[in-house]
Design a protein around this motif. Structure first.
Motif, mmCIF file in Angstrom:
data_model
loop_
_atom_site.group_PDB
_atom_site.id
_atom_site.type_symbol
_atom_site.label_atom_id
_atom_site.label_comp_id
_atom_site.label_asym_id
_atom_site.label_seq_id
_atom_site.Cartn_x
_atom_site.Cartn_y
_atom_site.Cartn_z
ATOM 1 N N ALA A 13 9.456 -1.082 -7.505
ATOM 2 C CA ALA A 13 10.267 -2.182 -6.963
ATOM 3 C C ALA A 13 10.669 -1.914 -5.515
ATOM 4 C CB ALA A 13 11.509 -2.395 -7.828
ATOM 5 N N ARG A 14 10.954 -0.653 -5.207
ATOM 6 C CA ARG A 14 11.353 -0.296 -3.841
ATOM 7 C C ARG A 14 10.188 0.231 -3.005
ATOM 8 N NH1 ARG A 14 16.025 3.800 -3.859
ATOM 9 N NH2 ARG A 14 14.925 4.730 -5.632
ATOM 10 N N ALA A 15 8.996 0.261 -3.592
ATOM 11 C CA ALA A 15 7.810 0.804 -2.913
ATOM 12 C C ALA A 15 8.124 2.162 -2.298
ATOM 13 C CB ALA A 15 7.298 -0.171 -1.848
ATOM 14 N N LYS A 16 8.817 2.999 -3.105
ATOM 15 C CA LYS A 16 9.348 4.257 -2.577
ATOM 16 C C LYS A 16 8.767 5.450 -3.324
ATOM 17 C CE LYS A 16 13.901 6.323 -1.577
ATOM 18 N NZ LYS A 16 13.670 7.698 -1.965
ATOM 19 N N PHE A 17 8.288 6.438 -2.574
ATOM 20 C CA PHE A 17 7.864 7.697 -3.170
ATOM 21 C C PHE A 17 9.089 8.455 -3.665
ATOM 22 C CE2 PHE A 17 7.502 12.305 -2.406
ATOM 23 C CZ PHE A 17 6.546 12.620 -3.356
ATOM 24 N N LEU A 18 9.025 8.947 -4.917
ATOM 25 C CA LEU A 18 10.159 9.658 -5.496
ATOM 26 C C LEU A 18 9.972 11.171 -5.441
ATOM 27 C CD1 LEU A 18 10.873 7.448 -8.650
ATOM 28 C CD2 LEU A 18 12.092 7.437 -6.449
ATOM 29 N N HIS A 19 8.869 11.669 -6.018
ATOM 30 C CA HIS A 19 8.669 13.114 -6.062
ATOM 31 C C HIS A 19 7.257 13.434 -6.531
ATOM 32 C CE1 HIS A 19 10.696 11.902 -9.925
ATOM 33 N NE2 HIS A 19 9.555 12.357 -10.386
ATOM 34 N N HIS A 20 6.895 14.699 -6.383
ATOM 35 C CA HIS A 20 5.635 15.206 -6.920
ATOM 36 C C HIS A 20 5.897 15.909 -8.255
ATOM 37 C CE1 HIS A 20 4.148 15.050 -2.643
ATOM 38 N NE2 HIS A 20 3.099 14.577 -3.282
ATOM 39 N N LEU A 21 4.868 15.916 -9.105
ATOM 40 C CA LEU A 21 4.856 16.739 -10.312
ATOM 41 C C LEU A 21 3.835 17.843 -10.092
ATOM 42 C CD1 LEU A 21 4.793 13.899 -13.015
ATOM 43 C CD2 LEU A 21 6.788 15.133 -12.152
ATOM 44 N N GLU A 22 4.233 19.077 -10.346
ATOM 45 C CA GLU A 22 3.377 20.217 -10.040
ATOM 46 C C GLU A 22 2.880 20.899 -11.307
ATOM 47 O OE1 GLU A 22 4.393 22.377 -6.652
ATOM 48 O OE2 GLU A 22 4.501 20.412 -5.696
ATOM 49 N N GLY A 23 1.837 21.681 -11.146
ATOM 50 C CA GLY A 23 1.309 22.448 -12.274
ATOM 51 C C GLY A 23 -0.201 22.451 -12.346
ATOM 52 N N HIS A 24 -0.835 21.382 -11.827
ATOM 53 C CA HIS A 24 -2.294 21.350 -11.754
ATOM 54 C C HIS A 24 -2.734 21.768 -10.350
ATOM 55 C CE1 HIS A 24 -3.021 19.513 -15.638
ATOM 56 N NE2 HIS A 24 -2.334 18.426 -15.350
ATOM 57 N N TYR A 25 -3.911 22.372 -10.254
ATOM 58 C CA TYR A 25 -4.446 22.765 -8.945
ATOM 59 C C TYR A 25 -5.882 22.284 -8.745
ATOM 60 C CZ TYR A 25 -0.307 25.630 -8.770
ATOM 61 O OH TYR A 25 0.994 26.039 -8.770
ATOM 62 N N MET A 26 -6.332 21.420 -9.631
ATOM 63 C CA MET A 26 -7.672 20.844 -9.541
ATOM 64 C C MET A 26 -7.544 19.334 -9.753
ATOM 65 S SD MET A 26 -9.826 23.780 -11.632
ATOM 66 C CE MET A 26 -11.460 23.126 -11.265
ATOM 67 N N SER B 241 0.864 -1.170 0.000
ATOM 68 C CA SER B 241 0.000 0.000 0.000
ATOM 69 C C SER B 241 0.902 1.221 0.000
ATOM 70 C CB SER B 241 -0.919 -0.007 1.221
ATOM 71 O OG SER B 241 -1.818 1.075 1.168
ATOM 72 N N LEU B 242 0.904 1.952 -1.104
ATOM 73 C CA LEU B 242 1.792 3.098 -1.262
ATOM 74 C C LEU B 242 1.082 4.353 -0.775
ATOM 75 C CD1 LEU B 242 3.043 2.353 -4.910
ATOM 76 C CD2 LEU B 242 4.113 1.662 -2.753
ATOM 77 N N ALA B 243 1.528 4.890 0.348
ATOM 78 C CA ALA B 243 0.912 6.089 0.903
ATOM 79 C C ALA B 243 1.314 7.296 0.070
ATOM 80 C CB ALA B 243 1.340 6.277 2.348
ATOM 81 N N VAL B 244 0.338 8.088 -0.308
ATOM 82 C CA VAL B 244 0.603 9.279 -1.119
ATOM 83 C C VAL B 244 0.872 10.449 -0.176
ATOM 84 C CG1 VAL B 244 -0.326 10.860 -2.832
ATOM 85 C CG2 VAL B 244 -0.843 8.420 -2.977
ATOM 86 N N PRO B 245 2.112 10.941 -0.136
ATOM 87 C CA PRO B 245 2.417 12.023 0.807
ATOM 88 C C PRO B 245 1.870 13.358 0.334
ATOM 89 C CG PRO B 245 4.355 11.501 -0.491
ATOM 90 C CD PRO B 245 3.292 10.526 -0.914
ATOM 91 N N ARG B 246 1.673 14.233 1.286
ATOM 92 C CA ARG B 246 1.214 15.580 0.978
ATOM 93 C C ARG B 246 2.410 16.402 0.499
ATOM 94 N NH1 ARG B 246 -3.312 17.619 2.201
ATOM 95 N NH2 ARG B 246 -3.939 16.125 3.786
ATOM 96 N N PRO B 247 2.219 17.252 -0.498
ATOM 97 C CA PRO B 247 3.333 18.111 -0.931
ATOM 98 C C PRO B 247 3.809 18.976 0.223
ATOM 99 C CG PRO B 247 1.498 18.259 -2.475
ATOM 100 C CD PRO B 247 1.006 17.487 -1.295
ATOM 101 N N GLU B 248 5.103 19.275 0.221
ATOM 102 C CA GLU B 248 5.675 20.064 1.320
ATOM 103 C C GLU B 248 5.032 21.437 1.407
ATOM 104 O OE1 GLU B 248 9.878 20.117 0.821
ATOM 105 O OE2 GLU B 248 10.046 17.934 0.965
ATOM 106 N N ALA B 249 4.754 22.049 0.270
ATOM 107 C CA ALA B 249 4.182 23.390 0.265
ATOM 108 C C ALA B 249 2.669 23.320 0.068
ATOM 109 C CB ALA B 249 4.810 24.229 -0.840
#
Length: 322
Positions: A189-202, A141-149
């Motif tokens: 493979a590592r079940a690891k969060f890498l990064h967010h992609l930004e640009g959408h707000y909806m 179960s891959l938890a989706v983290p909240r963006p830092e900002a």
């Protein structure tokens, strides 16, 4: 590149049609089109004349909102507002497994390119669940983290509602889109969060990787824009506009030269990736277009490309793609 209308079936279901997916061809039969509706049924259609290929399949107690087909073309999965995912045999319609998806409904799911994992966007659980397709056991179960900002409006927690998932063509990356417009990229493979992609707000309701480039991700959003990202370099490569309202669905052509989108403005658009522009608009639906899907390559005697679209108007449309 061009779309030409081939066939439309009105009243294909008894209620709004929110999901469409192609089942790949097998040695015994050509590819088939699956549609899922708020009438709680799944229907199977032949690829050239949209004639029914099987009786309607029931099995859900609420509307069907997402479909996914296994790459081998034998098994498919349907997700419903009843919070269950039903895995079934395409030929017989018989249930193979029922996956529970609490605490809320599933909005998007997709098999990985090898067919070993089914990724399920867990709605309000703020996670993507990975199911092993040999045992139908939950493996991660891959938890989706909240963006830092995080924006102040995100404090209610609604921003973590996961709507869409997409596998990279090499199966190494999984992207998921959320209600707040953020996109999370995982190393599977590592079940690891890498990064967010930004640009959408909806809400990002639909996503697809380029079938020819594992770095390129296309996204469809309620902000009426289609974005093209370098998902590894974390950069927005292009923003394409043309729809007058929410973009509800997106899919990429098998050769990677085009994407198609469906929108609440009732249109289907074809976009040239080289030009990064809309090149054609189809207006045969009379209500929101919830699903677009290109037929996968393969099958004997298949020369022409196909695109299917489904809508709140209860119709299914089929187009020739050349």
């Amino acid at each position: 590149m061009k779309l030409a209308g081939l066939k439309s079936v009105d009243s294909a279901h008894d209620d709004s049609i929110w999901a469409a997916a192609w089942v790949p061809a097998t040695d015994e039969r050509p590819s088939l089109l699956l549609t899922g509706s708020l009438d709680e049924t799944i229907r199977l259609w032949r690829p050239d004349d949209l004639s029914p290929a099987a009786p309607p399949a029931a099995g859900h107690s609420l509307g069907v909102v997402s479909l996914a087909a296994h790459p081998a073309g034998v098994v498919a999965a349907s997700a419903s507002l009843d919070s269950f995912v039903r895995v079934f045999d395409v030929g017989s319609g018989a249930s193979i497994a029922t996956l529970e998806a609490p605490p809320s409904e599933v909005w998007g799911m997709q098999f990985d390119p090898k067919g070993t994992i089914l990724a399920v966007a867990g709605g309000g659980s703020a996670s993507v669940k990975l199911w092993d397709t040999s045992s139908w056991q939950l493996i991660s179960s891959l938890a989706v983290p909240r963006p830092e900002a995080s924006r102040p409006s995100d404090r209610t927690g609604s921003g973590k509602f996961v709507l869409s998932v997409a596998w990279s063509p090499d199966g190494k990356r999984l992207a998921c889109g959320s209600m707040d417009g953020t996109i999370a990229v995982f190393d599977v493979a590592r079940a690891k969060f890498l990064h967010h992609l930004e640009g959408h707000y909806m809400p990002v309701r639909s996503m697809v990787y380029s079938p020819v480039d594992p770095r390129v991700l296309f996204t469809a959003c309620d902000d009426s824009h289609v974005h093209m990202y370098d998902a590894e370099g974390k950069s927005l490569v292009g923003a394409m506009s043309g729809h007058a309202s929410w973009v509800l669905s997106i899919d990429a052509s098998p050769d990677g030269s085009a994407v198609a989108t469906g929108s609440s403005d009732r249109t289907v658009r074809l976009w040239d990736i080289g030009m990064r522009a809309s090149v054609q608009t189809m207006t045969n639906h009379s209500d929101q277009v919830w699903g677009v899907a290109f037929r996968p390559p393969g099958g004997t005697g298949v020369r022409a490309g196909r695109l299917a679209s489904v809508s709140d108007d209860k119709s299914v449309s089929l187009y020739d793609f050349s």
